[in-house]
Scaffold this active site. Structure first.
Site, short mmCIF file in Angstrom:
data_model
loop_
_atom_site.label_atom_id
_atom_site.label_comp_id
_atom_site.label_asym_id
_atom_site.label_seq_id
_atom_site.Cartn_x
_atom_site.Cartn_y
_atom_site.Cartn_z
N HIS A 1 0.82 -1.22 0.00
CA HIS A 1 0.00 0.00 0.00
C HIS A 1 0.86 1.27 0.00
CE1 HIS A 1 0.29 -0.20 4.55
NE2 HIS A 1 0.46 1.08 4.36
N SER A 54 4.76 2.75 7.76
CA SER A 54 4.41 1.52 7.05
C SER A 54 5.59 0.99 6.26
CB SER A 54 3.24 1.77 6.10
OG SER A 54 2.05 1.97 6.81
N ASP A 63 -0.09 -7.81 1.67
CA ASP A 63 0.28 -6.39 1.60
C ASP A 63 1.80 -6.23 1.62
OD1 ASP A 63 0.14 -3.67 1.45
OD2 ASP A 63 -0.65 -3.36 3.47
#
Length: 390
Positions: free
Chosen positions: A109, A226, A148
């Site tokens: 992402h 992230s 992910d």
């Protein structure tokens, strides 16, 4: 004998009661000026040596920071007024060097382009900044929607890329000290510290799949963290920070989650070797979400672009775009809306479903065709070697 008058006596008594006359207090400006003269550096208070825990944290940070990188995703955007196309940053996050061959691992992402909250694909241009501040081109070579995870090949000198030390996650304990290194809000190589708050959590990805055995930590994790490493007290990678529970301010509230390193150690080598986790191929190519919206105004489901001959999709009668003799698009074919009874919003979601639960024999797709929803059954038993597509 002379007697003082009563008035004089009373006056004397009153003055005696008042005591000596006091001077007026100095003005504020006078106080300020008086104390300016005492301006001088403060004496440094001595302290003892750093604690063993502090020294360990500092040492582990210095060891690991060279393995942590800053990842920037860049995509072209068109000015609707001038029609000029400009490359703009679409997202940024963290990554870490996986091995000795220039591979960097991050969250998928982080490099995803979104428009009005809807995923339209990966950014076409990736930049990776190393610890020394130098920036190099990165290219997506492997991705998993279900987990992910993205793997980038970074075209930097290999000697400048230091692989992170890898640990294990199967033997973690709640209460262990952990540290996270990342780029929250673009502040590169930020260290936060906490403990493992819980183990065995399930977190939902942007692709509506669930990652099992996630690590929960109270180490501050914010947007930009992230894809960054979560380390144990030995400085080993035990997870990749991926998600947070956020308030309206989008900041950390002490509830962050990381994908366990044991999962990464299983998934990443397969992505480097093959590019995907190789779910079964059905034999069709879908338009990317951006083109589907631009051409047909479709914002939900998968627009089938092309169907390969002699594949499960072709044998089930799936239809691609209608083309003229010049190869120009004349009309819409099938739009896939569901898979095995579950709604399909985009390609990433379908790929994630296939990665998590690889079908064995037959799948049923809900397809919009000529204004009606029909079902197509794809027989996967007799599939042959297919191109690398869905």
């Amino acid at each position: 004998m002379i007697r003082p008058s009563l008035a004089l006596l009373l006056t004397s008594l009153a003055l005696a009661a008042q005591g000596p006359k006091r001077a007026a207090p100095p003005s504020e400006d006078a106080v300020i000026e008086r104390f300016r003269a005492f301006s001088a550096p403060r004496t440094v208070a001595q302290r003892g040596p750093l604690s063993a825990e502090e020294r360990n944290t500092i040492r582990r940070f210095k060891e690991a920071r060279g393995s942590v990188v800053y990842v920037s995703a860049i995509a072209p955007f068109q000015n609707l007024r001038t029609l000029d196309i400009t490359n703009l940053p679409t997202g940024a996050g963290t990554g870490f060097v996986w091995d000795d061959y220039g591979h960097v691992v991050t969250n998928l992402h982080v490099i995803t382009v979104e428009e009005q909250g809807r995923r339209i694909g990966e950014a076409p241009e990736l930049q990776v900044t190393l610890t020394d501040g130098k920036t190099y081109k990165g290219k997506l070579i492997g991705r998993s929607f279900a987990y992910d995870v993205a793997v980038l090949q970074v075209f930097a000198p290999l000697e400048a890329m230091k692989p992170i030390r890898v640990g294990s996650s199967h033997d973690l304990e709640v209460g262990q000290n952990v540290t996270a290194i990342g780029n929250p809000f673009g502040l590169d190589h930020t260290l936060t510290k906490g403990i493992i708050s819980a183990l065995g959590r399930e977190i939902t990805t942007d692709y509506q799949t669930r990652i099992l055995d996630a690590i929960q930590t109270d180490a501050a994790v914010n947007p930009g963290n992230s894809g960054g490493p979560l380390l144990d007290s030995a400085g080993r990678l035990i997870g990749m920070t991926t998600a947070i529970v956020a308030t309206k301010g989008e900041g950390s509230v002490g509830v962050g989650f990381a994908i366990p390193v044991d999962t990464l150690n299983r998934v990443v080598p397969r992505l480097i070797a093959k590019g995907t986790l190789e779910p079964p191929r059905m034999g069709f190519v879908a338009l990317d979400a951006y083109r589907a919206q631009q051409l047909f105004g479709i914002t939900r489901g998968l627009v089938v672009g092309q169907v390969d001959p002699d594949t499960p999709a072709a044998r089930a009668g799936m239809r691609g775009l209608v083309l003229d003799a010049k190869g120009e698009i004349k009309g819409l074919g099938d739009v896939i809306l569901g898979y095995q009874g579950r709604a399909v919003e985009n390609e990433g979601q379908l790929m994630a479903m296939l990665e998590v639960e690889p079908p064995k024999d037959e799948v049923v797709l809900d397809v919009l065709r000529d204004g009606k929803v029909i079902q197509l059954k794809l027989d996967l038993k007799a599939r042959r070697a297919l191109p690398t597509r869905i």
